[in-house]
Motif scaffolding. Structure first.
Motif, PDB file in Angstrom:
ATOM      1  N   GLN A 169       3.414 100.192  92.290  1.00 58.32           N
ATOM      2  CA  GLN A 169       3.313  98.738  92.369  1.00 58.32           C
ATOM      3  C   GLN A 169       3.827  98.078  91.100  1.00 58.32           C
ATOM      4  O   GLN A 169       3.619  98.574  89.995  1.00 58.32           O
ATOM      5  CB  GLN A 169       1.859  98.326  92.585  1.00 58.32           C
ATOM      6  CG  GLN A 169       1.467  98.204  94.034  1.00 58.32           C
ATOM      7  CD  GLN A 169       0.080  97.635  94.190  1.00 58.32           C
ATOM      8  OE1 GLN A 169      -0.338  96.807  93.383  1.00 58.32           O
ATOM      9  NE2 GLN A 169      -0.627  98.096  95.205  1.00 58.32           N
ATOM     10  N   TYR A 222       0.124  98.133  83.923  1.00 57.92           N
ATOM     11  CA  TYR A 222       1.169  98.902  83.266  1.00 57.92           C
ATOM     12  C   TYR A 222       2.130  99.428  84.313  1.00 57.92           C
ATOM     13  O   TYR A 222       1.711  99.855  85.384  1.00 57.92           O
ATOM     14  CB  TYR A 222       0.498 100.058  82.510  1.00 57.92           C
ATOM     15  CG  TYR A 222       1.431 101.125  81.998  1.00 57.92           C
ATOM     16  CD1 TYR A 222       2.359 100.838  81.003  1.00 57.92           C
ATOM     17  CD2 TYR A 222       1.366 102.420  82.505  1.00 57.92           C
ATOM     18  CE1 TYR A 222       3.204 101.826  80.527  1.00 57.92           C
ATOM     19  CE2 TYR A 222       2.210 103.417  82.033  1.00 57.92           C
ATOM     20  CZ  TYR A 222       3.137 103.112  81.041  1.00 57.92           C
ATOM     21  OH  TYR A 222       3.965 104.094  80.578  1.00 57.92           O
ATOM     22  N   THR A 250      -2.766  94.996  90.732  1.00 58.06           N
ATOM     23  CA  THR A 250      -3.630  96.131  90.381  1.00 58.06           C
ATOM     24  C   THR A 250      -3.109  96.866  89.161  1.00 58.06           C
ATOM     25  O   THR A 250      -3.864  97.541  88.483  1.00 58.06           O
ATOM     26  CB  THR A 250      -3.670  97.141  91.547  1.00 58.06           C
ATOM     27  OG1 THR A 250      -2.330  97.358  91.980  1.00 58.06           O
ATOM     28  CG2 THR A 250      -4.491  96.598  92.696  1.00 58.06           C
ATOM     29  N   ASN A 251      -1.837  96.752  88.896  1.00 63.41           N
ATOM     30  CA  ASN A 251      -1.268  97.504  87.777  1.00 63.41           C
ATOM     31  C   ASN A 251      -1.030  96.623  86.563  1.00 63.41           C
ATOM     32  O   ASN A 251      -0.313  95.636  86.633  1.00 63.41           O
ATOM     33  CB  ASN A 251       0.062  98.144  88.193  1.00 63.41           C
ATOM     34  CG  ASN A 251      -0.170  99.290  89.154  1.00 63.41           C
ATOM     35  OD1 ASN A 251      -1.305  99.714  89.362  1.00 63.41           O
ATOM     36  ND2 ASN A 251       0.900  99.771  89.748  1.00 63.41           N
ATOM     37  N   GLU A 294      -2.376  90.399  94.527  1.00 59.39           N
ATOM     38  CA  GLU A 294      -3.467  91.386  94.391  1.00 59.39           C
ATOM     39  C   GLU A 294      -3.112  92.363  93.286  1.00 59.39           C
ATOM     40  O   GLU A 294      -3.068  93.570  93.469  1.00 59.39           O
ATOM     41  CB  GLU A 294      -3.625  92.149  95.702  1.00 59.39           C
ATOM     42  CG  GLU A 294      -3.815  91.244  96.901  1.00 59.39           C
ATOM     43  CD  GLU A 294      -3.762  92.032  98.204  1.00 59.39           C
ATOM     44  OE1 GLU A 294      -3.038  93.029  98.259  1.00 59.39           O
ATOM     45  OE2 GLU A 294      -4.476  91.641  99.136  1.00 59.39           O
ATOM     46  N   GLY A 350       2.274  91.951  98.694  1.00 58.80           N
ATOM     47  CA  GLY A 350       1.157  91.366  97.964  1.00 58.80           C
ATOM     48  C   GLY A 350       1.475  89.992  97.389  1.00 58.80           C
ATOM     49  O   GLY A 350       0.733  89.493  96.547  1.00 58.80           O
TER      50      GLY A 350
END
Lengths: 398, 370, 398, 370
Positions: free
Chosen positions: A345, A357, A354-355, A352, A207
């Motif tokens: 991740q 945390y 997404t997390n 990209e 990513g």
């Protein structure tokens, strides 16, 4: 035979250590040791500082402003910077195109480019691969048509590492289509701010945005930017290749990665005992250390033979194959070591993203991304399959 | 003796592939990932209508005959389409849980699971070495005849959309299984994603009160773990079946690429080195299928089940993983570009290697049970 | 899908077991289980007994005197005989040339050869490989020149297994040199007692005499001994190949070898614990069992698809590759299991016998020889490299 | 830092190869094997005259500077000629024994060893997992002030022609080292051969009396095994150096074969699959050499020594063994014919993998010492 460090070697090592301490903060290095990536600025500042200190361009002769280190000094520098997790020197300028300009460049070209490379004012990228020619470099299609004092360049370069940061690109282009592929290629320096250049990111498995596709449409390149003679680009490219040798194996970085892995394995547990004491894990680690030492001592043998003036041939390919395999194997075992957190991740440096945390320990944060990202090592710089083709010709005479 | 696909299996395979090619293409999938919650609802509803949620269960609860071969055939197809909806967890695991622990004709929970009306989840952490597999990290307090539980959990898959959470808790050395309800029994969850975009949850209980009326059953430890072990093996085999679908697909993509990509004036598939590596891949994928069938045929005899499921998982974590790496390699530069599908399959194999115990865990398990 | 044994299967298994008990003594089987080799007589007597009992030629149709077993019966027979360490049926007659004569032979040829094969009165060998053509069979040079009702055969066959025992050889010879290699080959049956045949032993790594070089000098072979048409030998050879399939993987024998290995590992110790409990050893054993089951279930899948009438293509090559690799890996781990006794020469069945005395346990006596001898499995019957070439054509369409 | 060969090493290498090509060709070797005793005497005498028996030892006992690199260079050459005379045992092991345990300027025993006048052997069993490495199976009795020893031993190499047997025995929890003399101290030996024609002896003592006048020294257990461990590592590295010579030779033979053997109308070395396998072999042999040098450079620091020697032995038992198998494979049918030399090299590699602890033993040792 001996591996003894002389006093000056130890003195040199201390200099490097001190220099790192005084130029990179604890937390920056900590972040890097957990797989965090350095920003462009951090890298450039590091390189500038190195140059100021006279520790840059170790492969350049002194008269060109390099520090011209001996094998032992390079070995020590690589080790210390690797263990400290400093930024890695971006090779495209100082390691790759620099020596080419020194060898083939006109005095004007030298004046124009070398100082900016030494002071890291110019960020360079490499315009080699194309969508249709990866392993088969000689089949490249990007055309440079002579028009007065200029070339008009059209084509597409891809897989171009860090092109998004680059001021200049050294580029292989086709200047003659009526001859054997290798014979029609020229080596051009292209200003990335030229009209007609479009850089598009390629997002990789992890990513992240490291590589790009570079579109060249009617880009005007002055003939002053031609290195060596027209249609002699292949000669230049081959010379360049022979200068990647020392860095290509990444032994020091792999050593440091194994050290990190051993730390992780001492923190993680398997049925309530440190993971590193688990026989199955331990043996995989031992194998990595065996491979690492085999590679390390192979590199050392090559360096001493080189110092003794032995001609070097296939070694680059050998080191590239094993070096890249080792990097992958280390990341694979590290993925195992951090338990299932390795498949979560990262919450850092991820396009990209997404997390927000990350549930695991800091050291696990980028491990999964690293495993995915390092798949590239056996592919780029001439895939390992290509390296084996080269070796079978050069070493085996087959 | 018969190891060929049954007519049912062929039917299921064909219909599943037909549906998924149409409704779960690589492009559609990308859009699903951008809006997971909505996609989940929509797809789950479809799966229910297709009868997929009942495949593993008996008629009297709205399922079919529960034939394991049929279930695993479906799992394969789900794998090859990289389906992200957690059927393994919200259907197989919870369904088998009720089947094993509270089976009664026409069990209501099972009906809800199969119809898809309600989403059930089990509090269970299928990580690499089953650290805190279940219960280990929960603290139970009893004060003025209230029982409360506190503690944190990780690697809960399929919890995101839940209505009910099946929660086994150790009290007085017996397992008490509670059925917690969303919005009634409150606890914190935090979601994050795996490298292949599966949603994972971390659960935290802060002295949550366990009420009598939500108690499903109590059972002694030994029996609980024996039954749970069957359920986990069933789920593990289901994941290995999805992995089989993925490996088959990766092989097909790689073969196709080698037949089209040209270098040095010929297809790279014309190079003997590439040919032999493709042959090795072909053999690996066939061996993987053979071990998968062995697993399916061993489910009902405990020692055989444990050994053969572990072999499948070991194979996944070794030979199949290595093959997945080789598939990327043969794709060259394209292999590491996220726009290509091959990398997404690679990421999922990587995830699966780490779940339900990695290969070292299963080597140990095999050795103990051999 | 199911693996259920029906009552008749279990009944069949019992028949086999009983038959073995009543035909082979305890100590003969014991000797074999310790790697002792069977004599020619022991093998022939076993085969005669099988035939008398109607358990021979499982791949022949009933009308030709075979027992035409279904896949399950063959599977059971292979398993029981392997676990009991009975002699292995010598394939050259009943498995290889038999079906060829049934398919292509004239009624006279059938009458002449089939009964003697069924009753093991004739021992056959295979005249395929030549010094200059191993993998590349089609390049064979042995010539058969037509002279009236005879062929005059000149050439050298090598790698000929058990030619020293043979009464007859089926042989590929060149009858036409003015065409594509494959098209000029004929399939001849040659009486090994003919004038002009010389058999010379080739001693293999384990010091045993299993293979030979066969010199043919002006050997007169009646044209009645030609199978099928002149120059159509390649067709015959390909048909023959497709009949080696079932036996080629040697799954049952490997299963039995693993069983023996596990017994050894339970007897041997490593730092005072049974070797089989040593994690490092245990995991290697587990991997063998994984490979074995993968192969076993692959064969079972092929057998059931075959029973359902599916056409078979590449499977023989797949089974051959993995089957031969597995045999080698088992012998390699067995060598480890018996400790350093594995590197001591056997005091049995060894041509260049040097040891009168073997210091280790009985089960270790032939382990080293076996390891050396089994190197052949990935080479003969079409080397595994050749098998992969075949697979890449047939399966991959490359 | 310098990892290139010294001038001495180059000289030793060249002279050794020159001598061995002339006097230890594959054909000559075959005749030696037919009359081992005579060959042993003749060759041992030659080795002494060439100074090979003194290479590992210092001037004052008739040796050279004892430089380890020189010794290992010689070992390599011995390996590539498949020399069967047990220099490792009757020269290095026993010589180093006196050097470590009883070094005095001009030590007489060392002189005899180096001059080759007398053959010394050490009672020690370098088998796969060092079962009964030494002493374990001997029973000592003391009756009316006579000390006798009984017991059986296996895997004693280089005992066949001995004059003296160095025999360490545990008495009252201290190691007593006796020097037993042929024809004076009587005990049974039985000889047999390895698959690569090395002579191994089994020794049996039947209440042999241990006389005071044959006592060399007494030493406490810990110190004894520390020093012995150095000697064994030295011998192990020597064997790995011979193995290196063998692997280099196997590579050369295989490359040569692939360049000459024709199939399908071209040299088999023209097939890409064969080419890449030869490349893999080339890399393996270079890695083996690199680890060997690492071992030579680590001998004098205990932990480094233990770790790096174990790595060399692990490499031999894994990567190098696998390569030896591949060399046979690429020789096709010729690879398994005893008339070819390749198989004899293969057999010796097989033997070496099993001696001085196999790879599993050294993985354990490495882990403990890392």
């Amino acid at each position: 035979m001996n591996l003894n460090y002389r006093d000056e070697d130890n003195k040199f090592r201390k200099e490097i250590k001190d220099f790192i301490k005084s130029n990179l903060s604890e937390e920056v290095l900590k972040k890097a040791s957990n797989g965090g990536k350095y920003t462009k600025d951090e890298i450039v500042n590091w390189q500038k500082a190195l140059f100021k200190k006279g520790m840059f361009a170790s492969n350049w002769p002194k008269e060109y402003g390099g520090c011209d280190w001996n094998p032992m000094q390079r070995y020590i520098f690589d080790q210390e910077t690797a263990f400290a997790n400093t930024p890695q020197i971006v090779p495209f300028g100082v390691t790759m195109v620099g020596p080419v300009i020194i060898k083939f460049g006109t005095s004007i070209q030298k004046e124009r480019y070398l100082p900016k490379i030494l002071n890291s004012d110019h960020w360079w990228c490499q315009g080699y691969s194309e969508p249709g020619s990866g392993s088969d470099l000689a089949s490249l299609q990007t055309k440079a048509v002579s028009e007065g004092n200029n070339y008009i360049v059209n084509g597409t370069k891809t897989w171009t590492t860090l092109a998004q940061h680059s001021d200049w690109m050294f580029c292989l282009v086709r200047t003659n289509t009526k001859c054997k592929p290798q014979e029609g290629i020229s080596f051009l320096l292209i200003d990335m701010n030229s009209k007609g250049i479009k850089v598009e990111p390629i997002i990789t498995l992890d990513g992240s945005h490291e590589i790009n596709t570079v579109y060249l449409e009617d880009v005007v390149v002055p003939k002053d930017n031609l290195i060596y003679e027209e249609n002699k680009g292949w000669t230049v490219a081959k010379y360049l290749l022979s200068h990647e040798r020392t860095s290509i194996a990444q032994v020091a970085r792999s050593k440091s990665a194994i050290k990190k892995l051993k730390y992780i394995a001492s923190q993680e547990t398997y049925s309530n005992r440190p993971l590193i004491n688990n026989v199955r894990f331990r043996d995989k680690l031992t194998k990595l250390e065996m491979d690492m030492h085999a590679l390390e001592y192979s590199e050392l043998r090559i360096l001493s033979d080189e110092a003794k003036g032995a001609a070097l041939g296939s070694e680059a390919s050998f080191l590239k194959i094993r070096g890249s395999e080792l990097q992958q194997k280390i990341s694979e075992l590290t993925l195992e070591a951090v338990g299932s957190f390795g498949i979560i991740q990262s919450n850092e440096s991820n396009i990209e993203k997404t997390n927000e945390y990350f549930p695991g320990p800091e050291y696990a944060n980028n491990v999964g991304a690293e495993y995915l990202n390092l798949r590239k090592t056996t592919i780029y710089g001439g895939s390992n399959e290509i390296q084996k083709n080269i070796l079978s010709k050069m070493v085996l005479g087959l | 003796m018969n190891l060929s696909l049954s007519e049912d299996q062929v039917l299921i395979k064909e219909s599943a592939e037909k549906f998924l090619n149409l409704n779960y293409s690589f492009e559609k999938r990308r859009s699903f990932l951008e809006n997971k919650k909505e996609a989940y609802k929509k797809n789950w509803k479809n799966f229910a209508e297709l009868g997929w949620l009942g495949l593993a269960f008996s008629e009297d609860v709205g399922g079919f005959d529960g034939n394991i071969n049929n279930t695993m055939t479906l799992m394969e197809s789900l794998g090859s389409a990289l389906v992200s909806e957690p059927l393994i967890f919200n259907n197989l695991v919870v369904g088998k849980f009720f089947e094993k622990f509270l089976y009664v004709k026409g069990n209501e929970h099972l009906k809800e699971i199969i119809s898809g009306e309600k989403i059930y989840s089990l509090l269970f952490s299928p990580n690499q070495n089953y650290k805190n597999l279940i219960l280990d990290t929960l603290i139970v307090k009893k004060e003025n005849n209230k029982t409360t539980v506190s503690g944190k959990y990780n690697f809960i898959f399929g919890l995101d959309e839940f209505d009910y959470l099946i929660t086994p808790i150790l009290i007085d050395n017996k397992i008490h299984v509670y059925l917690l309800k969303k919005n009634i029994d409150l606890f914190d969850t935090r979601n994050y994603e795996t490298i292949d975009n599966l949603v994972v949850s971390e659960v935290e209980f802060n002295s949550l009160e366990l009420k009598e009326n939500s108690l499903l059953l109590t059972i002694n430890k030994k029996e609980f773990f024996e039954k749970l072990s069957y359920i986990i093996d069933y789920a593990t085999l289901a994941m290995c079946s999805q992995a089989l679908g993925i490996i088959d697909k990766m092989y097909a993509l790689t073969l196709e690429y080698c037949k089209t990509r040209e270098q040095f004036g010929k297809k790279i598939g014309a190079f003997q080195v590439i040919q032999h590596r493709l042959v090795d891949m072909h053999i690996v994928k066939e061996e993987m299928r053979s071990l998968n069938y062995m697993g399916q045929l061993s489910m009902e005899e405990e020692q055989q089940r444990i050994k053969s499921i572990s072999l499948s998982k070991i194979f996944l974590g070794t030979n199949a993983k290595h093959m997945s790496q080789d598939c990327i390699q043969l794709h060259g530069g394209m292999g590491v570009a996220k726009e290509m599908s091959i990398g997404h399959y690679f990421a999922r194999i990587t995830t699966f290697c780490s779940l339900f115990g990695n290969s070292d865990y299963h080597k140990e398990r095999y050795a103990i049970n051999d």
